[in-house]
Design a protein around this motif. Structure first.
Motif, short mmCIF file in Angstrom:
data_model
loop_
_atom_site.label_atom_id
_atom_site.label_comp_id
_atom_site.label_asym_id
_atom_site.label_seq_id
_atom_site.Cartn_x
_atom_site.Cartn_y
_atom_site.Cartn_z
N GLY A 267 -16.50 6.81 -22.25
CA GLY A 267 -16.44 8.25 -22.02
C GLY A 267 -15.09 8.86 -22.36
O GLY A 267 -14.99 10.06 -22.59
N VAL A 268 -14.08 8.01 -22.45
CA VAL A 268 -12.75 8.52 -22.77
C VAL A 268 -12.74 9.18 -24.15
O VAL A 268 -11.92 10.05 -24.43
N VAL A 269 -13.68 8.79 -25.00
CA VAL A 269 -13.79 9.40 -26.33
C VAL A 269 -13.96 10.92 -26.20
O VAL A 269 -13.41 11.68 -26.99
N VAL A 270 -14.70 11.33 -25.21
CA VAL A 270 -14.93 12.77 -25.00
C VAL A 270 -13.60 13.46 -24.68
O VAL A 270 -13.25 14.49 -25.25
N ALA A 271 -12.87 12.85 -23.77
CA ALA A 271 -11.57 13.42 -23.39
C ALA A 271 -10.60 13.41 -24.58
O ALA A 271 -9.85 14.37 -24.78
N LEU A 272 -10.66 12.35 -25.36
CA LEU A 272 -9.78 12.26 -26.53
C LEU A 272 -10.12 13.34 -27.55
O LEU A 272 -9.24 13.93 -28.16
N ALA A 273 -11.40 13.59 -27.72
CA ALA A 273 -11.83 14.61 -28.67
C ALA A 273 -11.27 15.97 -28.24
O ALA A 273 -10.80 16.75 -29.06
N GLU A 274 -11.33 16.24 -26.95
CA GLU A 274 -10.82 17.51 -26.45
C GLU A 274 -9.32 17.63 -26.65
O GLU A 274 -8.81 18.68 -27.01
N ARG A 275 -8.62 16.55 -26.40
CA ARG A 275 -7.18 16.62 -26.40
C ARG A 275 -6.57 16.50 -27.79
O ARG A 275 -5.66 17.22 -28.14
N PHE A 276 -7.10 15.58 -28.60
CA PHE A 276 -6.45 15.33 -29.89
C PHE A 276 -7.25 15.85 -31.09
O PHE A 276 -6.69 16.13 -32.13
N GLY A 277 -8.56 15.89 -30.93
CA GLY A 277 -9.40 16.36 -32.03
C GLY A 277 -9.38 15.45 -33.25
O GLY A 277 -9.71 15.88 -34.35
N LEU A 278 -8.98 14.19 -33.06
CA LEU A 278 -8.97 13.27 -34.20
C LEU A 278 -10.39 12.84 -34.55
O LEU A 278 -11.19 12.59 -33.65
N PRO A 279 -10.72 12.75 -35.83
CA PRO A 279 -12.05 12.31 -36.21
C PRO A 279 -12.36 10.92 -35.66
O PRO A 279 -11.47 10.07 -35.62
N VAL A 280 -13.59 10.73 -35.21
CA VAL A 280 -14.04 9.40 -34.85
C VAL A 280 -14.95 8.93 -35.97
O VAL A 280 -15.99 9.55 -36.22
#
Lengths: 316, 455
Positions: A267-280
């Motif tokens: 779930g940390v991917v969701v938080a990372l997307a919000e914070r950094f917006g780096l492509p996964v």
């Protein structure tokens, strides 16, 4: 589409173990209930258990409070709503990794803390490229970890890709330079560079990565064209620190999330997307060479909440 | 290590500490913040909930809020609860009759192979054991070569690699070799596996049944998130672990897993991996770890405890006398006694990690304990009359005092001079009206004379 469904099915099957607990939790607490403080708190906890982090979990539950407070909701509706919101967040970071065939080679630097699966990811990426067309060359620039080179060589043999190696403790940058030269000579399409993940020795790592980038640029000013950070899904909120640290060291262009086949929720991917917006770019869902898959926002969000296949691909 | 968690917790506790009286709501608010801090450090949710519930029960209960120093009490409760959470005290390996088998288990990438080599080195060097290591990892490419390489670096023997053998066959051969060659300990590294991988867990169980390990250690990554609980629990249920080795406690791990694993499995953390080198393995000490997590907060607690041991009334009486500018050798004697007690603390303080700033302060205050002991002896050798009226101490009295205390006349002179300076300073301070400020300065306990500088 069938390939996509197959992929989804697989991820869902893997993730369902993962999210069964979360799903069960949500199920247990939602079955036709009024959205009240108690429910919101339980919901927030379920999201935290999925490693989404307190901030993201709180934001999602607060939104639920604003939009649904006092209403009667059904389990399914609640999950759909949440999955929708999470998909919105993740959609921004769903971007495929594309190899530019004109670059010859397209240089991909792979970085990350040790143990996240960098070498394995490179092996799987090489397999994927080789199967799709682009011919890969691998560079074993993790000259620090014992047997890291052997591990990459074994992958090279498995997927039929040349591997550039040096002696243990050899200069990683020199090796990267040599690898790029060789990849050019052989007309390879992709060069995948494995690096050491010595997070505990930030200075040494920083120097090493900076030097690798510098020498690559001598041959190709635009290299590395991509820098992938490999994250372990079992990692919790420390993933934030890892992204922040590596972004300081190198220009991280995208993420790969591995080990989503355990019970870790990622779930940390969701938080990372919000914070950094780096492509996964990719997710690792198993040990097989086929188990590195392109990241799909909707599928990820829905699988996380233990929902069925995405609405855009209805079961026929 | 633990920086994130430490900062958050100390922040919360410091704010609490700055208050005098605490209401139940203050405590509630602090607990909410502690909850978030722990969760963001990846401490498992059930563990966090228990932790917060316990601290609340102890803090909001009876005496705490009404005590003189409620904030300190809360800090102490948090500290004590942390120590409990981490397991109380250090637990060593229980090896039993040789060859004692240690089975290393865990997920992929948790650091099993490196830990195997580190542990082997530790046992050879520290415990003087003859150790054999063997890798049962036939899955990850080059895993066995990795262990062989590390073993060589560690100066430990590793089992020769026979290609094509399965895990059970290797285990059998390793055990045979350990018995024949008279090794004390056999450490078996295993393939990393997901706890949900039935096939591999069954294989691990079969290995366990074959080798009957004295210790089955779960190697867990300190960076693990909420999943740590699930992993530890499953490994314990399926294989039965006897202890945990926590890796990667260097890095910038917030180390929540350290707090969870013990609580969830009830199995002690026996070692921690703190670096990339082979000697970077340490026995785990819960108390030290708790102190590190609370860092400054804990040091401050210690200082405050020290301040508490200076009897409050005495300190207040002295402060009053000093405020009136009166300060005889009797008073100095009491002061020195208190300083000495604090000096004892300075020794403890200096050993705690992460207190560079405070250590500097301690050095700057130059608490030379021996000197203080000598000064106390000098005063003790005086008559009550002399202590109250130091001005009557002339040559012959000085000689008698020096002889009585086993010191020299020069030292007696120095003490008297110091006392005179202190008196002068007190008078100045009194005039300036700034005594309160001085007394409260820089963590010095109330009543410590500003002029105490034994050198």
């Amino acid at each position: 589409m069938s390939g996509e469904r197959g992929w989804f099915g697989r991820l869902r099957e893997r993730l369902s173990r993962t999210s069964r607990a979360l799903g069960a939790r949500l199920g247990a607490l939602v079955r036709r209930r009024r959205v009240d403080d108690e429910l919101l708190e339980e919901l927030e906890e379920a999201l935290i258990l999925a490693d989404m982090g307190v901030e993201t979990a709180t934001r999602l539950t607060e939104r639920l409070r604003r939009e649904r407070f006092g209403r009667e909701v059904e389990e399914r509706e609640l999950r759909e709503t949440l999955a929708g919101w999470i998909t919105e967040i993740l959609a921004r970071v769903e971007r495929p990794l594309t190899v530019d065939p004109t670059r010859r080679p397209h240089v991909i630097l792979v970085v990350g803390v040790n143990g996240t699966g960098k070498t394995t990811t490179i092996g799987k990426l090489a397999h994927r490229f080789a199967a799709e067309g682009p011919r890969p060359v691998l560079a074993a620039c993790d000259t620090f970890r014992a047997a890291a080179v052997e591990q990459l060589v074994a992958w090279g043999e498995r997927v039929g890709a040349p591997v550039v190696t040096g002696r243990p403790g050899a200069d990683a940058a020199g090796l990267a330079y040599e690898a790029l030269q060789r990849a050019r000579r052989e007309g390879a399409d992709v060069l995948l560079i494995d690096t050491a993940g010595r997070l505990h020795n930030k200075k040494a790592l920083m120097d090493e990565l900076a030097k690798i980038r510098r020498v690559l640029k001598k041959l190709d000013p635009e290299a590395p064209h991509d820098t992938l950070l490999v994250l372990d899904a079992t990692t919790g909120q420390n993933a934030h620190a890892q992204v922040a640290t590596f972004r300081e060291l190198v220009e991280v262009t995208g993420l790969v999330v591995t080990k989503l086949d355990g019970t870790a929720k990622g779930g940390v991917v969701v938080a990372l997307a919000e914070r950094f917006g780096l492509p996964v770019h990719f997710v690792g869902v198993g040990e097989g060479v086929e188990d590195l898959r392109p990241f799909r926002a909707g599928a990820f969000a829905r699988a996380l909440l233990d929902l069925d296949a995405p609405a855009e691909a209805p079961a026929s | 290590m633990f920086e994130g968690l430490t900062q958050r917790l100390t922040g919360v506790l410091d704010r609490l500490r700055r208050r005098g009286a605490l209401s139940e709501r203050d405590v509630e608010e602090a607990l909410r913040e502690i909850r978030v801090a722990l969760l963001e450090a990846d401490v498992a949710l059930p563990v966090v909930k228990d932790f917060v519930r316990d601290v609340r029960a102890r803090a909001v209960g009876q005496e705490v809020l009404r005590s003189v120093t409620p904030a300190q009490m809360v800090v102490k409760i948090v500290h004590d609860r942390l120590v409990e959470l981490l397991g109380g005290r250090n637990e060593d390996l229980r090896l039993g009759a040789p060859p004692a088998v240690v089975l290393m288990t865990g997920l992929q990438g948790s650091g099993k192979t490196t830990t195997t080599a580190k542990l082997a080195r530790h046992l050879e060097k520290r415990a003087r054991k003859r150790v054999l290591v063997a890798s049962l990892d036939t899955r990850r490419p080059a895993a066995r070569e990795q262990l062989a390489t590390l073993a060589r670096q560690a100066g430990v023997e590793s089992l020769a690699i026979v290609p094509g053998e399965d895990a059970l066959a290797i285990a059998r051969r390793a055990l045979e070799r350990a018995r024949r060659a008279g090794f004390d300990v056999l450490i078996l590294d295993t393939a990393g596996r997901l706890h949900v991988d039935e096939e591999l867990m069954a294989e691990l169980a079969a290995v366990r049944d074959l080798v009957r390990p004295a210790e089955t250690l779960l190697v867990a990554d300190a960076l693990t998130g909420q999943d740590a609980v699930q992993v530890a629990r499953t490994f314990d249920e399926r294989i039965g672990i006897t202890g945990v080795v926590l890796t990667r406690l260097d890095g910038d791990a917030r180390g929540g897993a350290a707090l969870s694993v013990r609580a969830v499995t009830g199995r002690p953390i026996k070692f921690v991996g703190v670096g990339e080198k082979l000697e970077d393995l340490q026995p785990f000490h819960p108390e030290r770890m708790a102190s590190r997590i609370l860092d400054m907060g804990d040091v401050v607690t210690l200082v405050e405890r020290a301040a508490e041991t200076l009897e409050k009334e005495e300190a207040e009486r002295l402060a009053r006398r000093m405020a009136r500018g009166r300060f005889d050798l009797e008073d100095l004697r009491k002061q020195l006694d208190q300083v000495r007690r604090l000096g004892g603390m300075s020794g403890i303080l200096a050993q705690l990690p992460g207190i560079a700033r405070l250590r500097k302060q301690i050095d700057a205050s130059r608490l030379d304990e021996k000197l203080i002991v000598r000064q106390c002896a000098i005063i003790d050798s005086m008559t009550p009359e002399e202590r109250r009226h130091p001005e009557i101490i002339h040559a012959s009295r000085k000689r008698r005092i020096a002889a009585g205390s086993g010191t020299t006349v020069q030292e007696v002179n120095r003490l008297l001079k110091q006392h005179r300076e202190m008196q002068k300073m007190l008078k100045r301070v009194k005039k300036a009206g700034g005594l309160g400020k001085l007394l409260g300065a820089a963590g010095m306990p109330p009543g410590l004379p500003p002029g105490v500088r034994p050198h």
